[in-house]
Every structure is written in C-alpha cells, then in structure tokens.
Design a protein around this motif. Structure first.
Motif, PDB file in Angstrom:
ATOM      1  N   ALA A 200       1.992  12.497  16.132  1.00 17.74           N
ATOM      2  CA  ALA A 200       2.247  13.934  16.229  1.00 17.74           C
ATOM      3  C   ALA A 200       3.231  14.237  17.352  1.00 17.74           C
ATOM      4  CB  ALA A 200       0.936  14.684  16.439  1.00 17.74           C
ATOM      5  N   ASN A 201       3.067  13.569  18.480  1.00 19.61           N
ATOM      6  CA  ASN A 201       3.977  13.792  19.610  1.00 19.61           C
ATOM      7  C   ASN A 201       5.408  13.408  19.265  1.00 19.61           C
ATOM      8  OD1 ASN A 201       1.926  14.744  21.256  1.00 19.61           O
ATOM      9  ND2 ASN A 201       1.514  12.752  22.183  1.00 19.61           N
ATOM     10  N   ASP A 202       5.561  12.409  18.383  1.00 21.36           N
ATOM     11  CA  ASP A 202       6.895  11.968  17.980  1.00 21.36           C
ATOM     12  C   ASP A 202       7.470  12.823  16.849  1.00 21.36           C
ATOM     13  OD1 ASP A 202       6.827   9.963  19.849  1.00 21.36           O
ATOM     14  OD2 ASP A 202       6.171   8.411  18.438  1.00 21.36           O
ATOM     15  N   GLY A 203       6.725  13.829  16.425  1.00 25.87           N
ATOM     16  CA  GLY A 203       7.197  14.704  15.367  1.00 25.87           C
ATOM     17  C   GLY A 203       7.058  14.134  13.968  1.00 25.87           C
ATOM     18  N   LEU A 204       6.253  13.082  13.820  1.00 26.43           N
ATOM     19  CA  LEU A 204       6.078  12.448  12.515  1.00 26.43           C
ATOM     20  C   LEU A 204       4.914  13.039  11.726  1.00 26.43           C
ATOM     21  CD1 LEU A 204       6.714   8.752  13.588  1.00 26.43           C
ATOM     22  CD2 LEU A 204       8.312  10.351  12.539  1.00 26.43           C
ATOM     23  N   LEU A 205       4.108  13.858  12.368  1.00 27.93           N
ATOM     24  CA  LEU A 205       3.022  14.577  11.698  1.00 27.93           C
ATOM     25  C   LEU A 205       3.081  16.041  12.106  1.00 27.93           C
ATOM     26  CD1 LEU A 205      -0.118  12.242  12.164  1.00 27.93           C
ATOM     27  CD2 LEU A 205       1.265  12.513  10.115  1.00 27.93           C
ATOM     28  N   ASP A 206       2.945  16.948  11.133  1.00 26.39           N
ATOM     29  CA  ASP A 206       2.855  18.355  11.508  1.00 26.39           C
ATOM     30  C   ASP A 206       1.415  18.664  11.919  1.00 26.39           C
ATOM     31  OD1 ASP A 206       1.320  18.771   9.149  1.00 26.39           O
ATOM     32  OD2 ASP A 206       3.122  19.217   7.998  1.00 26.39           O
ATOM     33  N   ASP A 207       1.196  19.858  12.465  1.00 25.13           N
ATOM     34  CA  ASP A 207      -0.119  20.202  13.003  1.00 25.13           C
ATOM     35  C   ASP A 207      -1.210  20.138  11.944  1.00 25.13           C
ATOM     36  OD1 ASP A 207       1.037  20.582  15.448  1.00 25.13           O
ATOM     37  OD2 ASP A 207       1.159  22.770  15.302  1.00 25.13           O
ATOM     38  N   GLU A 208      -0.902  20.653  10.755  1.00 21.40           N
ATOM     39  CA  GLU A 208      -1.917  20.683   9.698  1.00 21.40           C
ATOM     40  C   GLU A 208      -2.329  19.272   9.280  1.00 21.40           C
ATOM     41  OE1 GLU A 208      -2.490  22.452   5.140  1.00 21.40           O
ATOM     42  OE2 GLU A 208      -0.699  22.947   6.327  1.00 21.40           O
ATOM     43  N   THR A 209      -1.323  18.388   9.145  1.00 20.98           N
ATOM     44  CA  THR A 209      -1.624  17.012   8.757  1.00 20.98           C
ATOM     45  C   THR A 209      -2.395  16.299   9.851  1.00 20.98           C
ATOM     46  OG1 THR A 209       0.395  16.955   7.417  1.00 20.98           O
ATOM     47  CG2 THR A 209      -0.631  14.841   7.978  1.00 20.98           C
ATOM     48  N   GLU A 210      -2.016  16.539  11.098  1.00 24.06           N
ATOM     49  CA  GLU A 210      -2.722  15.897  12.209  1.00 24.06           C
ATOM     50  C   GLU A 210      -4.202  16.280  12.206  1.00 24.06           C
ATOM     51  OE1 GLU A 210      -2.829  15.732  17.101  1.00 24.06           O
ATOM     52  OE2 GLU A 210      -1.460  17.090  16.056  1.00 24.06           O
ATOM     53  N   VAL A 211      -4.480  17.562  12.033  1.00 18.49           N
ATOM     54  CA  VAL A 211      -5.871  18.021  12.011  1.00 18.49           C
ATOM     55  C   VAL A 211      -6.635  17.366  10.866  1.00 18.49           C
ATOM     56  CG1 VAL A 211      -7.356  20.014  11.641  1.00 18.49           C
ATOM     57  CG2 VAL A 211      -5.404  20.196  13.184  1.00 18.49           C
ATOM     58  N   ALA A 212      -5.992  17.288   9.689  1.00 17.56           N
ATOM     59  CA  ALA A 212      -6.661  16.694   8.525  1.00 17.56           C
ATOM     60  C   ALA A 212      -6.964  15.219   8.752  1.00 17.56           C
ATOM     61  CB  ALA A 212      -5.789  16.873   7.288  1.00 17.56           C
ATOM     62  N   VAL A 214      -7.314  13.659  11.673  1.00 19.80           N
ATOM     63  CA  VAL A 214      -8.348  13.528  12.706  1.00 19.80           C
ATOM     64  C   VAL A 214      -9.727  13.781  12.116  1.00 19.80           C
ATOM     65  CG1 VAL A 214      -9.279  14.554  14.816  1.00 19.80           C
ATOM     66  CG2 VAL A 214      -6.844  14.015  14.655  1.00 19.80           C
ATOM     67  N   LYS A 215      -9.846  14.807  11.278  1.00 17.42           N
ATOM     68  CA  LYS A 215     -11.136  15.085  10.645  1.00 17.42           C
ATOM     69  C   LYS A 215     -11.567  13.916   9.770  1.00 17.42           C
ATOM     70  CE  LYS A 215     -10.981  20.154  10.574  1.00 17.42           C
ATOM     71  NZ  LYS A 215     -10.919  21.366   9.716  1.00 17.42           N
ATOM     72  N   HIS A 216     -10.606  13.347   9.061  1.00 14.08           N
ATOM     73  CA  HIS A 216     -10.931  12.226   8.187  1.00 14.08           C
ATOM     74  C   HIS A 216     -11.389  11.012   9.004  1.00 14.08           C
ATOM     75  CE1 HIS A 216     -10.816   9.626   4.710  1.00 14.08           C
ATOM     76  NE2 HIS A 216      -9.967   8.808   5.319  1.00 14.08           N
ATOM     77  N   LEU A 217     -10.661  10.717  10.065  1.00 13.36           N
ATOM     78  CA  LEU A 217     -11.024   9.576  10.908  1.00 13.36           C
ATOM     79  C   LEU A 217     -12.389   9.770  11.534  1.00 13.36           C
ATOM     80  CD1 LEU A 217      -7.702   8.699  12.777  1.00 13.36           C
ATOM     81  CD2 LEU A 217      -8.849   7.368  11.010  1.00 13.36           C
ATOM     82  N   SER A 218     -12.674  10.968  11.918  1.00 12.00           N
ATOM     83  CA  SER A 218     -13.945  11.233  12.584  1.00 12.00           C
ATOM     84  C   SER A 218     -15.126  11.008  11.655  1.00 12.00           C
ATOM     85  CB  SER A 218     -13.976  12.670  13.117  1.00 12.00           C
ATOM     86  OG  SER A 218     -12.940  12.866  14.064  1.00 12.00           O
ATOM     87  N   GLY A 219     -14.863  10.972  10.348  1.00  9.30           N
ATOM     88  CA  GLY A 219     -15.939  10.704   9.406  1.00  9.30           C
ATOM     89  C   GLY A 219     -16.251   9.229   9.273  1.00  9.30           C
ATOM     90  N   PHE A 220     -15.405   8.362   9.831  1.00  9.28           N
ATOM     91  CA  PHE A 220     -15.663   6.935   9.801  1.00  9.28           C
ATOM     92  C   PHE A 220     -16.728   6.567  10.822  1.00  9.28           C
ATOM     93  CE2 PHE A 220     -11.186   6.122   8.187  1.00  9.28           C
ATOM     94  CZ  PHE A 220     -11.620   5.648   6.956  1.00  9.28           C
ATOM     95  N   GLY A 221     -17.568   5.613  10.487  1.00 16.90           N
ATOM     96  CA  GLY A 221     -18.412   4.987  11.489  1.00 16.90           C
ATOM     97  C   GLY A 221     -17.569   4.078  12.353  1.00 16.90           C
ATOM     98  N   ALA A 222     -18.008   3.812  13.548  1.00 11.99           N
ATOM     99  CA  ALA A 222     -17.205   3.022  14.480  1.00 11.99           C
ATOM    100  C   ALA A 222     -16.916   1.628  13.941  1.00 11.99           C
ATOM    101  CB  ALA A 222     -17.915   2.921  15.832  1.00 11.99           C
ATOM    102  N   GLN A 223     -17.807   1.075  13.118  1.00 11.59           N
ATOM    103  CA  GLN A 223     -17.626  -0.274  12.621  1.00 11.59           C
ATOM    104  C   GLN A 223     -17.242  -0.308  11.143  1.00 11.59           C
ATOM    105  OE1 GLN A 223     -17.610  -2.729  14.725  1.00 11.59           O
ATOM    106  NE2 GLN A 223     -18.123  -1.303  16.364  1.00 11.59           N
ATOM    107  N   SER A 224     -16.830   0.837  10.558  1.00 16.96           N
ATOM    108  CA  SER A 224     -16.525   0.870   9.134  1.00 16.96           C
ATOM    109  C   SER A 224     -15.301   0.014   8.824  1.00 16.96           C
ATOM    110  CB  SER A 224     -16.273   2.305   8.669  1.00 16.96           C
ATOM    111  OG  SER A 224     -15.024   2.758   9.155  1.00 16.96           O
ATOM    112  N   SER A 225     -15.271  -0.524   7.603  1.00 16.62           N
ATOM    113  CA  SER A 225     -14.149  -1.382   7.213  1.00 16.62           C
ATOM    114  C   SER A 225     -12.838  -0.606   7.188  1.00 16.62           C
ATOM    115  CB  SER A 225     -14.422  -2.009   5.839  1.00 16.62           C
ATOM    116  OG  SER A 225     -14.582  -1.004   4.858  1.00 16.62           O
ATOM    117  N   GLY A 226     -12.887   0.686   6.771  1.00 16.13           N
ATOM    118  CA  GLY A 226     -11.662   1.480   6.738  1.00 16.13           C
ATOM    119  C   GLY A 226     -11.055   1.660   8.115  1.00 16.13           C
ATOM    120  N   LEU A 227     -11.905   1.953   9.085  1.00 16.50           N
ATOM    121  CA  LEU A 227     -11.398   2.137  10.440  1.00 16.50           C
ATOM    122  C   LEU A 227     -10.919   0.812  11.020  1.00 16.50           C
ATOM    123  CD1 LEU A 227     -10.917   3.945  12.846  1.00 16.50           C
ATOM    124  CD2 LEU A 227     -13.299   3.620  13.531  1.00 16.50           C
TER     125      LEU A 227
END
Length: 235
Positions: A200-212, A214-227
C-alpha cells in the motif's frame, strides 16, 4: 519475491519434436515434493501456417487434475491477440521477436515477474498444436465444456522449441538467510500484514483493496496452510 536459501534456477527445454494436429506437449514439469516459481517461457515455432496459435497454455500446479488456463489462445499468453496482427514487439513482460510473413514461423517470450506463477507441490505445464474447442472462450468458463468448433482450418504439423526458466526448492524444510521459514505464533500474521502495508505504501494497493486483504488475512489461523504459503512466497 524473496527466494529461500535452497532455491535453484533451472531451465527445461523441448526440441526436435514435430507435433501432429491436436497433439499435446509438456513444456515444464516439476515432481511432487518441490515448490517454486515460473520465471520465463520462450517459444519458437516452425510451421507452414499459423493455425497452431489456436491453442491455450494449461498449468497444473500441486497435482491438480483440472488445468488452470493461462490463455484462451497462444498469442494471448504472450500478451497479444489476433495472430499477432500488429507484428513484432518487445516489452519487459513479453514479446514477439520473429514473425515470418510467408509461413507460421514465430519466436515469442513471456516473463512472469509481475504476474507470479507459484506452485507448492510440483507442476506440469502443457501446450497443444491447435484446439478442438476445449479452451475457454468466455468467463466464467463452463467447466467440462468441450464443444467442437463450427469449422476448423487445415492445421499443419509444427515443430516447437521451448525454454522454461523455473526456480525450485523443497516443499518443506526451507530457510531464509539461515532462518527457519516458520517462527510460529502470531509473528506469521504480523509479517503478512506488514507486507500488505508495504504494498500500500508503494502505491500498489488502493485503500479499499488493502482493507479487504487485511480482513481476509485476519481470518487465517496463525498456523494455517494459506498463511504459511503466503509468508513463504513473499517474506
């Protein structure tokens, strides 16, 4: 993309094979147990006509039985269209460096630096001399569709030469600068969120995408395979 310490660059070549119409060719293959990233594809074709371009690139990561279609036509994969009707071109991502005006001989390349293709447990990548209607021509593509073309041109045998550059490393037990890949706990999530913030700081993500994201990542468990896969790819 930060590569693990165990990453190795390899080049896979196909040559001296003449394909009959509708014949498949495997242009890259990595066995199970290895992860990696596709870096670049070079494709040289020799044919009496260009009809072989009516074919798509199929990508099978991680033992997948159904392909991920990387294009609906060969020239689409190399970021062009309509049988390369605008002629030769070069760019940091793709190009057509030779284009015969009398037959189907062509030379193309595609670099996967902005559109990363990662795999975690082996891969196969195939191409075909022409198609019988099994490539997607709309989105979303109806899985299982294999309707033949209303009419098919005469398709000549063709001889491709391909070079595929790949980075590969073991699927497990890798390290980054001598540090084990997994550090456990919430540090994995912290690293992922920090990476998103840097985009986001590099301008590669807009605010809306960044929020989306972050919300998606926060749904991962710390040890999940996706994360774990995300961290392994981008740390």
């Amino acid at each position: 993309l930060v590569l693990p310490d165990q990453a190795k660059l390899s080049v896979q070549r196909t040559q001296n094979t003449t394909l009959a119409p509708l014949q498949f060719l495997t242009i890259a293959s990595v066995p199970p147990g290895y992860a990696g990233a596709l870096l670049q594809v070079m494709f040289d074709a020799m044919s009496s006509d260009p009809n072989y371009l009516e074919a798509c690139i199929r990508y099978y990561p991680d033992g997948a039985q159904a392909p991920m279609f990387l294009s609906s036509g060969t020239e689409d994969y190399f970021l062009s269209a309509s049988y390369f009707d605008e002629g030769r071109f070069t760019s940091p991502e793709s190009g057509l460096t030779y284009d015969s005006k009398t037959n189907g001989d062509k030379s193309m390349y595609k670099v996967h630096t902005r559109d990363l293709l990662l795999f975690h447990n082996g891969l196969n990548m195939t191409w075909r001399n022409y198609e019988d209607g099994s490539c997607p021509n709309k989105w979303p593509w109806p899985q299982g569709s294999n309707a033949g073309r209303a009419s098919s041109p005469a398709v000549a045998p063709m001889t491709p030469t391909t070079l595929v550059w790949l980075y590969t490393w073991p699927s497990s037990g890798v390290s980054f600068s001598g540090r084990p890949a997994g550090r456990g706990g919430n540090m994995e999530l912290t690293d992922a969120l920090a990476f998103v913030r840097s985009l986001a700081n590099d301008g590669l993500l807009d605010d809306e995408t960044e929020v989306a994201v972050v919300k998606h990542l926060s749904g991962f468990g710390a040890q999940s395979s996706g994360l774990q896969s995300l961290i392994a790819a981008y740390r």
